[in-house]
Scaffold this active site. Structure first.
Site, short mmCIF file in Angstrom:
data_model
loop_
_atom_site.label_atom_id
_atom_site.label_comp_id
_atom_site.label_asym_id
_atom_site.label_seq_id
_atom_site.Cartn_x
_atom_site.Cartn_y
_atom_site.Cartn_z
N CYS A 129 0.98 -1.11 0.31
CA CYS A 129 0.03 -0.19 -0.30
C CYS A 129 1.00 1.19 0.03
O CYS A 129 0.88 2.03 -0.49
CB CYS A 129 -0.60 0.12 1.45
SG CYS A 129 -0.16 -0.81 3.26
N SER A 159 -5.45 0.43 9.98
CA SER A 159 -6.10 -0.50 9.36
C SER A 159 -5.17 -1.38 7.80
O SER A 159 -5.42 -2.73 7.62
CB SER A 159 -7.24 0.31 8.32
OG SER A 159 -6.55 1.10 7.27
N ARG A 236 3.98 2.61 11.97
CA ARG A 236 2.69 2.85 12.64
C ARG A 236 2.07 4.37 14.11
O ARG A 236 2.71 4.34 14.98
CB ARG A 236 2.46 1.41 13.42
CG ARG A 236 0.95 1.09 13.35
CD ARG A 236 0.32 0.90 12.02
NE ARG A 236 0.78 -0.92 11.67
CZ ARG A 236 0.33 -1.69 10.09
NH1 ARG A 236 -0.17 0.10 9.68
NH2 ARG A 236 0.89 -2.32 9.81
N HIS A 243 -2.40 6.42 4.63
CA HIS A 243 -1.46 6.38 5.04
C HIS A 243 -1.15 8.04 4.71
O HIS A 243 -1.11 8.36 3.27
CB HIS A 243 -0.38 5.15 4.97
CG HIS A 243 -0.62 4.41 5.40
ND1 HIS A 243 -1.09 3.54 6.11
CD2 HIS A 243 -0.44 2.48 4.39
CE1 HIS A 243 -1.55 2.23 6.25
NE2 HIS A 243 -0.77 1.55 5.39
#
Ligand code: NAP
Length: 335
Positions: A129, A159, A236, A243
């Site tokens: 991602c 997520s 994180r 993001h």
């Protein structure tokens, strides 16, 4: 079309179903949903019908044209080749096959020319991602000015760690707001509530995490630039979705701010949000649920005139996973 979603009850699986439902161009004759023991027997709704989640089995992919896999590496390793044998194209969200030299790693806005021909069913890998949103912005800059070096720090929401990550942040936040710091950390190495963890996935012997290595290696593969000097720190953060990335990009050629803005404004899938005096720059909550990659805070570095600094944000579950997979299928089947 007969379409399968493996990992249907997961965060990415449910996003696949929702996007398929919202698109009229996919004529779905049958949607098959698969999961592991926890979700088998649960039902999910698709176009007004309830579909129950089934366990994977030998005939799971018979007659299927596309299978979207989002159930982790083990499930992809075991079942994706079987689906291909049944004549099905697999679009795989796991990292299992991404760096295989015979597997295409596709971001449609960036490297659609590397897409295989529709005639032979095979696995097509959906990138990490954080690498997807990075390459959507780097690609037009690479074409216009050439890339010498990329340094990035990511700020990745929970997520990205699936439904377990969302649950852990929720529980720990509620706990701490009520003075209770005892909620165990199962998904993350430490409590994620009100914390930043410089740790995504396992550590490699070289001190980088697997997430950082994936972003670096996949970026080079997607951009077809083996010699790109790229280094990433992946963090994180206690955010639920979207993001963000602080990125330093050194070009091979000199560029003006006007040229950089023009290139990015005309790039497919990119939205420039860059007006700091009005507090306009990309934010992960605004990007959540959106298809595009947002970029702002675009500025020439002070010490190196060929280096540009920017802030890149996108919905990791949508463009970073399910939507990118759906866009691959659209290109593959001309729909
Ligand atoms: N979340 C993101 O932003 C993101 C972005 C890019 C790529 N990915 C990748 O996408 C995949 C799924 O991630 P996610 O975030 O959706 O995780 P998730 O919310 O934890 O969902 C994973 C799903 O896979 C199912 N599953 C696990 N093992 C299985 C097996 N052996 N057979 C069938 N189903 C199985 C689970 O079923 P149960 O519900 O029954 O447990 C669960 O529903 C991962 O490979 C991840 O790395 C995620």
């Amino acid at each position: 079309m007969i379409i399968a979603v493996v990992g249907a009850a997961g965060i990415v699986g449910q996003e696949f179903i929702q996007i398929l439902e919202s698109k009229d161009n996919f004529k779905v004759k049958e949607l098959r949903l698969f999961g592991s023991t926890q979700s088998v027997g649960e039902t999910l709704s698709f176009k007004g019908k309830s579909i129950s989640i089934k366990p994977l089995s030998q005939d799971a992919f018979k007659g299927c044209q596309i299978a979207f896999f989002s159930a982790g590496n083990e499930a992809s390793k075991a079942w994706a080749p079987k689906a291909v044998k049944e004549g099905c194209f697999v679009i795989d969200n796991s990292s299992q096959f991404r760096m295989d030299k015979d597997v295409s790693l596709i971001v449609p806005e960036v490297n659609i020319h590397m897409m295989p021909k529709k005639t032979s069913p095979q696995i097509i890998a959906n990138p990490n991602c954080a690498a997807i949103q990075l390459t959507v912005v780097l690609n037009p800059l690479q074409r216009a000015f050439g890339l010498k070096q990329v340094i990035a720090s990511t700020y990745q929401s929970v997520s990205g760690a699936g439904k377990g990550g969302i649950e852990e942040l929720s529980k720990q936040t509620i706990g701490l707001l009520n003075g209770d710091d005892s909620t165990p950390s199962k998904v993350f190495a430490h409590s994620i509530a009100f914390n930043n963890l410089p740790h995504i996935d396992k550590f490699d012997d070289n001190g980088f995490t697997m997430e950082e290595l994936k972003i670096m290696e996949e970026t080079k593969k997607i951009l077809s630039q083996k010699d790109l000097d790229i280094s990433v720190t992946a963090v994180r953060t206690p955010t639920f979705n979207g993001h963000s990335e602080a990125v330093w990009v050194e070009f091979k050629k000199h560029a003006t701010r006007k040229e950089v803005l023009e290139v990015l404004s005309n790039a497919p899938g990119v939205v420039v949000q860059d007006n700091p005096s009005d507090n306009i720059y990309p934010l992960n909550r605004n990007a959540s649920g959106q298809d595009e990659v947002f970029v702002g805070r675009i500025r020439q570095d002070l010490g190196n005139k060929n280096r540009w600094v920017m802030w890149i944000v996108s919905d990791n579950v949508r463009k970073g996973a399910a939507l990118n997979g759906i866009q691959i299928a659209e290109k593959l089947f001309d729909i």
